[in-house]
Design an enzyme around this catalytic site. Structure first.
Site, mmCIF file in Angstrom:
data_model
loop_
_atom_site.group_PDB
_atom_site.id
_atom_site.type_symbol
_atom_site.label_atom_id
_atom_site.label_comp_id
_atom_site.label_asym_id
_atom_site.label_seq_id
_atom_site.Cartn_x
_atom_site.Cartn_y
_atom_site.Cartn_z
ATOM 1 N N LYS A 159 0.938 -1.203 0.023
ATOM 2 C CA LYS A 159 0.087 0.037 0.061
ATOM 3 C C LYS A 159 0.852 1.147 0.042
ATOM 4 O O LYS A 159 1.655 1.748 1.112
ATOM 5 C CB LYS A 159 -0.786 0.039 1.020
ATOM 6 C CG LYS A 159 -2.103 1.011 1.071
ATOM 7 C CD LYS A 159 -2.532 1.926 2.302
ATOM 8 C CE LYS A 159 -1.736 2.909 2.615
ATOM 9 N NZ LYS A 159 -1.657 4.114 1.846
ATOM 10 N N GLY B 148 -4.780 3.396 -1.985
ATOM 11 C CA GLY B 148 -5.955 4.102 -1.121
ATOM 12 C C GLY B 148 -5.542 4.522 0.231
ATOM 13 O O GLY B 148 -4.513 4.845 0.537
ATOM 14 N N GLY C 69 -4.719 5.117 4.485
ATOM 15 C CA GLY C 69 -4.478 4.472 5.426
ATOM 16 C C GLY C 69 -5.401 3.806 6.320
ATOM 17 O O GLY C 69 -5.390 2.847 6.788
ATOM 18 N N VAL D 70 -7.829 0.923 3.581
ATOM 19 C CA VAL D 70 -7.083 -0.156 3.282
ATOM 20 C C VAL D 70 -5.673 -0.501 3.903
ATOM 21 O O VAL D 70 -5.339 -1.836 4.077
ATOM 22 C CB VAL D 70 -6.657 -0.224 1.613
ATOM 23 C CG1 VAL D 70 -7.712 -0.468 0.860
ATOM 24 C CG2 VAL D 70 -5.742 1.129 1.263
ATOM 25 N N GLY D 71 -4.991 0.556 4.443
ATOM 26 C CA GLY D 71 -3.822 0.301 5.340
ATOM 27 C C GLY D 71 -4.192 -0.471 6.598
ATOM 28 O O GLY D 71 -3.688 -1.370 7.051
ATOM 29 N N GLU E 37 10.180 1.988 10.352
ATOM 30 C CA GLU E 37 11.090 2.813 10.115
ATOM 31 C C GLU E 37 10.460 4.272 10.283
ATOM 32 O O GLU E 37 9.399 4.596 9.442
ATOM 33 C CB GLU E 37 11.655 2.834 8.647
ATOM 34 C CG GLU E 37 12.436 1.364 8.538
ATOM 35 C CD GLU E 37 13.839 1.496 9.026
ATOM 36 O OE1 GLU E 37 14.260 2.474 9.280
ATOM 37 O OE2 GLU E 37 14.406 0.461 9.133
ATOM 38 N N CYS F 54 13.762 11.594 6.635
ATOM 39 C CA CYS F 54 13.667 11.116 8.192
ATOM 40 C C CYS F 54 14.836 11.536 8.741
ATOM 41 O O CYS F 54 14.797 11.572 9.919
ATOM 42 C CB CYS F 54 13.188 9.749 8.108
ATOM 43 S SG CYS F 54 14.049 8.510 6.869
ATOM 44 N N GLU G 27 9.548 16.604 15.183
ATOM 45 C CA GLU G 27 10.082 16.560 13.743
ATOM 46 C C GLU G 27 9.168 17.472 12.939
ATOM 47 O O GLU G 27 8.035 17.507 13.185
ATOM 48 C CB GLU G 27 9.610 15.042 13.571
ATOM 49 C CG GLU G 27 10.180 14.814 12.110
ATOM 50 C CD GLU G 27 9.984 13.398 11.281
ATOM 51 O OE1 GLU G 27 8.623 13.056 11.338
ATOM 52 O OE2 GLU G 27 10.938 12.767 10.860
HETATM 53 P P1 NAD Z 1 2.178 8.723 7.541
HETATM 54 O O1 NAD Z 1 2.504 7.787 8.794
HETATM 55 O O2 NAD Z 1 1.259 9.565 7.680
HETATM 56 O O3 NAD Z 1 1.922 7.459 6.523
HETATM 57 C C1 NAD Z 1 2.697 6.596 5.996
HETATM 58 C C2 NAD Z 1 1.847 5.587 5.289
HETATM 59 O O4 NAD Z 1 1.156 5.032 6.273
HETATM 60 C C3 NAD Z 1 1.003 5.820 4.203
HETATM 61 O O5 NAD Z 1 1.081 5.024 3.202
HETATM 62 C C4 NAD Z 1 -0.244 6.104 4.914
HETATM 63 O O6 NAD Z 1 -1.459 5.831 4.160
HETATM 64 C C5 NAD Z 1 -0.321 4.963 6.016
HETATM 65 N N1 NAD Z 1 -1.359 5.176 6.867
HETATM 66 C C6 NAD Z 1 -1.696 6.250 7.557
HETATM 67 N N2 NAD Z 1 -2.502 5.761 8.609
HETATM 68 C C7 NAD Z 1 -2.649 4.660 8.661
HETATM 69 C C8 NAD Z 1 -3.348 3.485 9.226
HETATM 70 N N3 NAD Z 1 -4.331 3.677 10.258
HETATM 71 N N4 NAD Z 1 -3.174 2.312 8.963
HETATM 72 C C9 NAD Z 1 -2.242 1.738 8.329
HETATM 73 N N5 NAD Z 1 -1.568 2.736 7.223
HETATM 74 C C10 NAD Z 1 -1.925 4.071 7.549
HETATM 75 O O7 NAD Z 1 3.459 9.253 7.278
HETATM 76 P P2 NAD Z 1 3.944 10.025 6.108
HETATM 77 O O8 NAD Z 1 3.507 11.612 6.634
HETATM 78 O O9 NAD Z 1 3.485 9.732 4.705
HETATM 79 O O10 NAD Z 1 5.715 10.041 6.181
HETATM 80 C C11 NAD Z 1 6.354 10.982 6.862
HETATM 81 C C12 NAD Z 1 6.769 10.445 8.045
HETATM 82 O O11 NAD Z 1 7.893 9.052 7.602
HETATM 83 C C13 NAD Z 1 7.765 11.294 8.811
HETATM 84 O O12 NAD Z 1 7.535 11.004 10.036
HETATM 85 C C14 NAD Z 1 9.252 10.397 8.417
HETATM 86 O O13 NAD Z 1 10.135 10.842 9.549
HETATM 87 C C15 NAD Z 1 8.923 9.244 8.178
HETATM 88 N N6 NAD Z 1 9.762 8.454 7.461
HETATM 89 C C16 NAD Z 1 10.677 7.477 7.979
HETATM 90 C C17 NAD Z 1 11.769 6.974 7.353
HETATM 91 C C18 NAD Z 1 12.724 6.125 8.000
HETATM 92 O O14 NAD Z 1 13.331 5.195 7.175
HETATM 93 N N7 NAD Z 1 12.842 6.059 9.140
HETATM 94 C C19 NAD Z 1 11.860 7.061 5.870
HETATM 95 C C20 NAD Z 1 10.882 8.069 5.365
HETATM 96 C C21 NAD Z 1 10.075 8.694 6.007
#
Ligand code: NAD
Length: 471
Positions: free
Chosen positions: A169, A200, A202, A205-206, A244, A278, A378
């Site tokens: 996803k 889709g 989070g 579908v997440g 991550e 990140c 962050e």
């Molecule tokens: P996010 O957590 O909002 O979304 C990440 C993914 O999770 C998306 O695909 C989203 O649709 C899904 N998601 C959201 N809610 C969900 C739920 N309830 N159930 C299942 N899936 C769900 O994060 P973002 O805003 O897309 O990304 C930014 C964040 O990612 C920052 O905090 C950044 O530091 C982190 N990040 C970490 C790394 C690493 O390797 N440590 C790398 C890149 C980004």
């Protein structure tokens, strides 16, 4: 890309006739694509396909897996230009950087696994036991938008190499490179059902993916908030998790360091991908008596980073990926002013000449107080905090003083001294005097930054269960 209105399930492009999600161009704000806002049923179909394909793929030979990954590598190279432009438009990373990083790194990482796999010990002898490394099962991969293809590759390449089947996803803000990937995999010898893509939200579908009993592992990259939800959901049926998450990484400049070089290295890292990284070094820790000089150097460096059209070869700082992210970063800049830190460069106003798109000025705050929200949270934008410290112990305490533990940097004229200080960081990686990024080295976080490691053999081991046969 002809399949953006579909999901890829069981080796087929499956039409989606329901709601869609708009994908915006970061530099203009225009809608450039629409992708499925799939429902739980579509996700359940993909999980069923991955489950059905698991037994056979788990018994595939290493040669079969290597062949597929070679075909994938060739496809990534062939479509590199398209991948770079797609991610540049969606995320806003300048095209020159997107070519090397967003399109180049996925191919490089795939290659590292191709080099490593022939010698990886899938069985080991231990006294009278044969220790076998078996694929963990169906893996749910959930990824963010900032390095959208790279983060997918770090999961699906080792998962497929381990003999797992996958449901991906991707992030809804930048999903198109995942479609390119699915098109490439569709043209390989990968059996149907081993890789599935469902696009889709989070929350729908997440959520189905992280709670489904047939999914035996969730590999996630994204925010600490979502990682927390995943850890809780996984606990219910003891799924394996690899998380991550976020960071607030410190760059510690020791008193004997070349200040100009250290400030330059820190700023370049902090502003990469407009701070949407990140591991970004967003806290620059400097000896108190060098604080003002460090701020002057930082202000001069960001003055050269005027934001511009990411599609132009000369642009070094692009927009943020979405209106929501831009607004969040501007709110943090306003908070920094309210909290009383010194605004050294930038600010909350839109940069000149950038009336469309999601641009934010590269911003530097000085005299940032440890423990303040600006120093702890962050931001995920082009904002650097300069934090003065009293002595080495104080610097290490401040560096380790957040809930995160993803990355860091140390700068010193004495390499051994720098290494000694780096070894005190409670983080998954530390860059010593600007050491190069290594795609074979383990990557991951301590504390609220993560569980597990990606890249190299550590990334592969995440997808393997251990079985011992007593002989
Ligand atoms: P996010 O957590 O909002 O979304 C990440 C993914 O999770 C998306 O695909 C989203 O649709 C899904 N998601 C959201 N809610 C969900 C739920 N309830 N159930 C299942 N899936 C769900 O994060 P973002 O805003 O897309 O990304 C930014 C964040 O990612 C920052 O905090 C950044 O530091 C982190 N990040 C970490 C790394 C690493 O390797 N440590 C790398 C890149 C980004």
């Amino acid at each position: 890309m002809n399949n953006l209105s579909k999901n890829y399930i069981n080796g087929q492009w499956v039409d989606w006739n329901g709601d869609t999600i708009d994908v915006h161009e970061a530099g203009t704000g225009e809608v450039i694509a629409k992708v499925p806002a799939s429902d739980r049923e579509a996700m359940e179909q993909a999980i069923a396909a991955a489950d059905a394909a698991f037994e056979s793929w788990s018994e595939s030979t290493l040669d079969q897996r290597i062949k597929v990954l070679e075909q994938l590598h060739a496809g990534l190279k062939e479509r590199a230009g398209e991948i770079a432009e797609t991610v540049c438009r969606e995320v806003g990373m300048p095209i020159k950087l997107a070519t090397g990083i967003q399109a180049g790194l996925p191919a490089t990482v795939t290659k590292t696994y191709l080099k490593m796999l022939p010698d990886f010990p899938f069985t080991e002898q231990c006294g009278n036991s044969e220790v076998q490394y078996a694929p963990v099962g169906v893996v749910g991969c959930i990824t963010p938008w900032n390095y959208p293809l790279h983060q997918v590759i770090l999961k699906i390449v080792p998962a497929i190499a381990a003999g797992c089947t996958v449901v991906l996803k991707p992030a809804e803000i930048a999903p198109q490179s995942a479609y390119i990937l699915a098109e490439i995999l569709d043209g390989t010898d990968l059996p149907k059902g081993v890789f599935n893509l469902v696009c889709g939200e989070g929350q729908t579908v997440g959520d189905t993916l992280i709670k489904h009993p047939a999914v035996r592992m969730v590999s996630f990259t994204g925010s600490t908030r979502t990682g927390n939800l995943i850890a809780h959901a996984a606990a219910d049926d003891f799924k394996r998790i690899a998380l991550e998450m976020g960071g607030k990484s410190a760059s510690v400049i020791l008193p004997d360091a070349d200040l100009a070089a250290a400030v330059k290295g820190t700023i370049n890292n902090c502003l990469l991908n407009s701070g949407q990284t990140c591991t970004a070094l967003t806290r620059m820790l400097v000896p108190a008596d060098k604080h003002d000089e460090a701020c002057e150097l930082a202000a001069a460096a960001v003055a050269k980073m005027t934001p511009g059209n990411p599609l132009e070869e000369t642009t070094r700082l692009g927009p943020l990926a979405s209106a929501q992210q831009r607004d969040k970063v501007i709110d943090y800049i306003k908070l920094g002013i309210e909290e009383g830190h010194t605004l050294v460069a930038g600010g909350p106003e839109a940069p000149e000449g950038c009336d469309k798109g999601y641009f934010v000025k590269a911003t530097v705050f000085g005299n940032v107080k440890p423990g303040s929200r600006l120093e702890q949270e962050e931001i995920f934008g082009p904002v650097l905090c300069v934090v003065p410290y009293q002595d080495e112990a104080d610097a290490i305490r401040i560096a380790n003083g957040t809930q995160y533990g993803l990355s860091g940097a140390v700068w010193s004229a004495d390499a051994e001294k720098a290494k000694k200080v780096a070894s005190k960081f409670r983080t998954g990686q530390v860059f010593v005097n600007g050491g190069d990024f290594n795609p074979m080295a383990p990557f991951g976080g301590f504390g609220h930054s993560g569980i597990g490691r990606e890249f190299g053999k550590w990334g592969l081991e995440e997808f393997l269960e251990v079985r011992s046969l007593q002989l």
